[in-house]
Motif scaffolding. Structure first.
Motif, PDB file in Angstrom:
ATOM      1  N   HIS A  84       5.086  19.001 -24.266  1.00  0.00           N
ATOM      2  CA  HIS A  84       4.749  18.038 -25.333  1.00  0.00           C
ATOM      3  C   HIS A  84       3.386  17.381 -25.094  1.00  0.00           C
ATOM      4  O   HIS A  84       2.880  17.377 -23.972  1.00  0.00           O
ATOM      5  CB  HIS A  84       5.816  16.928 -25.384  1.00  0.00           C
ATOM      6  CG  HIS A  84       5.980  16.202 -24.081  1.00  0.00           C
ATOM      7  ND1 HIS A  84       6.854  16.616 -23.105  1.00  0.00           N
ATOM      8  CD2 HIS A  84       5.363  15.098 -23.578  1.00  0.00           C
ATOM      9  CE1 HIS A  84       6.775  15.808 -22.059  1.00  0.00           C
ATOM     10  NE2 HIS A  84       5.859  14.872 -22.315  1.00  0.00           N
ATOM     11  N   HIS A  86       1.842  13.459 -25.609  1.00  0.00           N
ATOM     12  CA  HIS A  86       2.429  12.131 -25.794  1.00  0.00           C
ATOM     13  C   HIS A  86       2.079  11.633 -27.187  1.00  0.00           C
ATOM     14  O   HIS A  86       0.974  11.854 -27.677  1.00  0.00           O
ATOM     15  CB  HIS A  86       1.932  11.157 -24.707  1.00  0.00           C
ATOM     16  CG  HIS A  86       2.520  11.468 -23.367  1.00  0.00           C
ATOM     17  ND1 HIS A  86       1.881  11.237 -22.178  1.00  0.00           N
ATOM     18  CD2 HIS A  86       3.743  12.015 -23.037  1.00  0.00           C
ATOM     19  CE1 HIS A  86       2.661  11.619 -21.186  1.00  0.00           C
ATOM     20  NE2 HIS A  86       3.791  12.097 -21.678  1.00  0.00           N
ATOM     21  N   GLU A  93       0.173  10.634 -17.061  1.00  0.00           N
ATOM     22  CA  GLU A  93       1.463  10.751 -16.366  1.00  0.00           C
ATOM     23  C   GLU A  93       1.250  11.324 -14.967  1.00  0.00           C
ATOM     24  O   GLU A  93       0.334  12.114 -14.755  1.00  0.00           O
ATOM     25  CB  GLU A  93       2.356  11.685 -17.205  1.00  0.00           C
ATOM     26  CG  GLU A  93       3.746  11.887 -16.683  1.00  0.00           C
ATOM     27  CD  GLU A  93       4.704  12.375 -17.773  1.00  0.00           C
ATOM     28  OE1 GLU A  93       4.266  12.640 -18.907  1.00  0.00           O
ATOM     29  OE2 GLU A  93       5.897  12.488 -17.463  1.00  0.00           O
ATOM     30  N   TYR A  95       3.187  13.465 -11.853  1.00  0.00           N
ATOM     31  CA  TYR A  95       4.315  14.319 -11.496  1.00  0.00           C
ATOM     32  C   TYR A  95       4.356  14.487  -9.975  1.00  0.00           C
ATOM     33  O   TYR A  95       3.336  14.837  -9.370  1.00  0.00           O
ATOM     34  CB  TYR A  95       4.140  15.716 -12.105  1.00  0.00           C
ATOM     35  CG  TYR A  95       4.630  15.897 -13.530  1.00  0.00           C
ATOM     36  CD1 TYR A  95       4.264  15.025 -14.556  1.00  0.00           C
ATOM     37  CD2 TYR A  95       5.453  16.969 -13.858  1.00  0.00           C
ATOM     38  CE1 TYR A  95       4.707  15.218 -15.853  1.00  0.00           C
ATOM     39  CE2 TYR A  95       5.895  17.175 -15.158  1.00  0.00           C
ATOM     40  CZ  TYR A  95       5.526  16.294 -16.151  1.00  0.00           C
ATOM     41  OH  TYR A  95       5.960  16.494 -17.430  1.00  0.00           O
ATOM     42  N   HIS A 132       1.660  19.038 -21.699  1.00  0.00           N
ATOM     43  CA  HIS A 132       2.116  19.450 -20.373  1.00  0.00           C
ATOM     44  C   HIS A 132       3.496  20.079 -20.459  1.00  0.00           C
ATOM     45  O   HIS A 132       4.341  19.656 -21.236  1.00  0.00           O
ATOM     46  CB  HIS A 132       2.096  18.282 -19.386  1.00  0.00           C
ATOM     47  CG  HIS A 132       2.555  16.984 -19.960  1.00  0.00           C
ATOM     48  ND1 HIS A 132       1.844  16.276 -20.904  1.00  0.00           N
ATOM     49  CD2 HIS A 132       3.681  16.264 -19.728  1.00  0.00           C
ATOM     50  CE1 HIS A 132       2.505  15.181 -21.222  1.00  0.00           C
ATOM     51  NE2 HIS A 132       3.635  15.158 -20.533  1.00  0.00           N
TER      52      HIS A 132
HETATM   53 ZN    ZN Z   1       5.055  13.612 -20.661  1.00  0.00          ZN
END
Ligand code: ZN
Ligand code: PAN
Length: 187
Positions: A84, A86, A93, A95, A132
């Motif tokens: 998706h 954002h 983000e 990870y 991502h």
């Molecule tokens: Zn995300």
């Protein structure tokens, strides 16, 4: 999550967050059209699960979630998330890989794809304005923690329609474990 939302436990082996506030299960039937070749695949197969601790969707708040992607393939493509942008495009983000072996695909609005190879301890950064998706290219569960602004939101529409410009497939001819990242064939 405790009553004030200040603390939560994380099981490093399974990736499960104790007292999560939301849980998502995605089976093949929930991802129609995301894989190129679904023919003959069991639509009940569980591809991934997400355990999220969601703070109020207000500017400044952070939420976090673990994702467990199971090992497997649909056609030649490894099990992966939908992927998706954002909804709030300026939201980035982080990870953190907790276990397994995966690829984090990061795509600009005009379709340029970078990727990060994720293994236990790898920290990947998704900059603002990038789509991502994560892919399990290993034989075990691929598990990671993601931390994101609570008001980031998910925009799946464009990916559902066009996919990523790169797909991650298993090809016997490739020496390195058979994992290949290649251009998505044009429809
Ligand atoms: Zn995300
Ligand atoms: C992650 C993802 C999670 C599932 O927490 O939402 O890995 O992937 P999809 O949302 O693409 O199905 C994240 O990136 N949150 O913003």
């Amino acid at each position: 999550m405790d009553e004030k939302g200040l603390v939560c436990g994380l099981d490093f082996d399974t990736g499960i967050l104790t007292n999560y506030t939301d849980k998502i299960e995605r089976r093949l039937k929930d991802m129609k059209g995301f894989f190129l070749d679904e023919e003959g695949a069991d639509e009940e197969v569980l591809i991934y699960e997400v355990f999220a601790v969601s703070a109020p969707k207000e500017e400044g708040q952070l939420s976090y979630a673990t994702t467990i992607i199971y090992p497997g393939k649909i056609g030649q493509e490894f099990f992966m998330t939908k992927g998706h942008y954002h909804r709030k495009e300026g939201a980035a983000e982080v990870y953190v890989c907790l276990g397994g072996k995966g690829i984090l695909l990061i795509q600009t609005k005009d379709g340029k794809v970078s990727h990060i190879e994720m293994e236990k301890g790898t920290v990947g950064y998704v900059p603002p304005h990038h789509a991502h998706r994560t892919v399990n290219v290993g034989k075990d569960n691929f598990v990671f923690l993601a931390v994101y602004p609570s008001d980031a939101g998910h925009d799946y529409g464009e990916i559902e329609e066009k996919g990523f410009s790169k797909i991650v497939v298993e090809e016997d001819s490739v020496v390195d474990g058979g994992v290949k990242i290649k251009d998505r064939p044009k429809d």
